[in-house]
Motif scaffolding. Structure first.
Motif, mmCIF file in Angstrom:
data_model
loop_
_atom_site.group_PDB
_atom_site.id
_atom_site.type_symbol
_atom_site.label_atom_id
_atom_site.label_comp_id
_atom_site.label_asym_id
_atom_site.label_seq_id
_atom_site.Cartn_x
_atom_site.Cartn_y
_atom_site.Cartn_z
ATOM 1 N N THR A 34 0.827 -1.202 0.000
ATOM 2 C CA THR A 34 0.000 0.000 0.000
ATOM 3 C C THR A 34 0.865 1.257 0.000
ATOM 4 O O THR A 34 0.607 2.194 -0.759
ATOM 5 C CB THR A 34 -0.957 0.001 1.207
ATOM 6 N N GLU A 37 2.252 1.750 -3.451
ATOM 7 C CA GLU A 37 1.234 2.227 -4.384
ATOM 8 C C GLU A 37 0.907 3.695 -4.162
ATOM 9 O O GLU A 37 0.547 4.396 -5.107
ATOM 10 C CB GLU A 37 -0.038 1.384 -4.257
ATOM 11 N N LYS A 38 1.038 4.167 -2.940
ATOM 12 C CA LYS A 38 0.792 5.577 -2.637
ATOM 13 C C LYS A 38 2.004 6.453 -2.958
ATOM 14 O O LYS A 38 1.960 7.657 -2.772
ATOM 15 C CB LYS A 38 0.427 5.752 -1.156
ATOM 16 N N TRP A 132 -8.665 1.742 -2.012
ATOM 17 C CA TRP A 132 -8.044 2.711 -2.923
ATOM 18 C C TRP A 132 -8.620 2.510 -4.315
ATOM 19 O O TRP A 132 -8.731 1.378 -4.794
ATOM 20 C CB TRP A 132 -6.524 2.551 -2.922
ATOM 21 N N SER A 133 -8.982 3.583 -4.975
ATOM 22 C CA SER A 133 -9.638 3.498 -6.282
ATOM 23 C C SER A 133 -8.777 2.811 -7.326
ATOM 24 O O SER A 133 -9.296 2.226 -8.273
ATOM 25 C CB SER A 133 -10.044 4.895 -6.760
ATOM 26 N N TRP A 134 -7.450 2.853 -7.181
ATOM 27 C CA TRP A 134 -6.577 2.205 -8.166
ATOM 28 C C TRP A 134 -6.555 0.684 -8.013
ATOM 29 O O TRP A 134 -6.032 -0.015 -8.859
ATOM 30 C CB TRP A 134 -5.156 2.758 -8.103
ATOM 31 N N ARG A 135 -7.130 0.160 -6.967
ATOM 32 C CA ARG A 135 -7.184 -1.289 -6.773
ATOM 33 C C ARG A 135 -8.439 -1.840 -7.454
ATOM 34 O O ARG A 135 -9.391 -2.296 -6.800
ATOM 35 C CB ARG A 135 -7.147 -1.636 -5.292
ATOM 36 N N ALA A 136 -8.417 -1.807 -8.777
ATOM 37 C CA ALA A 136 -9.590 -2.175 -9.575
ATOM 38 C C ALA A 136 -10.047 -3.601 -9.287
ATOM 39 O O ALA A 136 -11.255 -3.871 -9.242
ATOM 40 C CB ALA A 136 -9.285 -2.000 -11.059
ATOM 41 N N GLU A 157 -7.781 11.420 -0.512
ATOM 42 C CA GLU A 157 -8.007 11.375 -1.944
ATOM 43 C C GLU A 157 -7.855 9.960 -2.469
ATOM 44 O O GLU A 157 -6.987 9.215 -2.018
ATOM 45 C CB GLU A 157 -6.991 12.273 -2.651
ATOM 46 N N GLN A 158 -8.677 9.601 -3.438
ATOM 47 C CA GLN A 158 -8.665 8.318 -4.125
ATOM 48 C C GLN A 158 -9.088 7.143 -3.248
ATOM 49 O O GLN A 158 -8.885 5.986 -3.616
ATOM 50 C CB GLN A 158 -7.302 8.027 -4.756
#
Length: 166
Positions: A34, A37-38, A132-136, A157-158
């Motif tokens: 995490t 990714e951030k 997190w939004s990027w974890r589709a 954010e996100q």
């Protein structure tokens, strides 16, 4: 609690012999990934921010009031999830993680299913989570399991907030 494709989901700590350290290794992997990714990557768990490092160092203390579920393949912990103690009829799923070598086997679905069953047994009406939004892939999993996007309770954010009525 459950058994899926040779993987069992158990409550930690629990009766019997469980992997030494319990969820600490899985929590460390979750937090290190995490942070990376951030864009705040660190090389070792001892470099994590204090609040996350505390979970890795002593998960029993960090989650004393919560339910910690482990997915075991034999005597190896391959997944974890934390279900927070109910507050006002709600509980929250946190720290869902499956070891990358064991993904695609339904372990995350099994952990979430066990958490939902635990929540229902505890009289919880709504289970919520943030992702997190990027974890589709995780978002798709939660949607497949009946979670819907909800109004955010977190200002980061996100970070998407989702919930499911039980």
């Amino acid at each position: 609690m459950t058994d899926h494709r040779g993987v069992s989901v158990v409550r930690w700590p629990g009766p019997g012999l469980l992997p030494e350290g319990g969820p600490a290794t899985l929590l460390a992997a979750y937090h290190l990934q995490t942070q990376a990714e951030k864009g705040e990557g660190v090389a070792h768990a001892n470099e994590l921010p204090d609040r996350y490092r505390a979970e890795v160092v002593d998960p029993r203390a960090a989650f004393v009031d919560d339910v910690v579920l482990l997915a075991l393949s034999g005597d190896t912990a391959v997944g974890c999830l934390v279900l927070t103690a109910p507050v006002d009829g709600r509980a929250e799923i946190k720290r869902l993680w499956t070891d990358p070598d064991h993904r695609g086997l339904g372990i995350a679905s099994g952990l979430v299913g066990a958490a939902l069953a635990q929540a229902e047994q505890s009289g919880v009406g709504v289970v919520r989570l943030s992702v997190w939004s990027w974890r589709a892939g995780a978002v798709a999993l939660y949607e497949r399991l009946g979670f819907t996007v909800s109004e955010s309770w977190d200002t980061r954010e996100q970070l998407m907030c989702m919930e499911r009525v039980i």
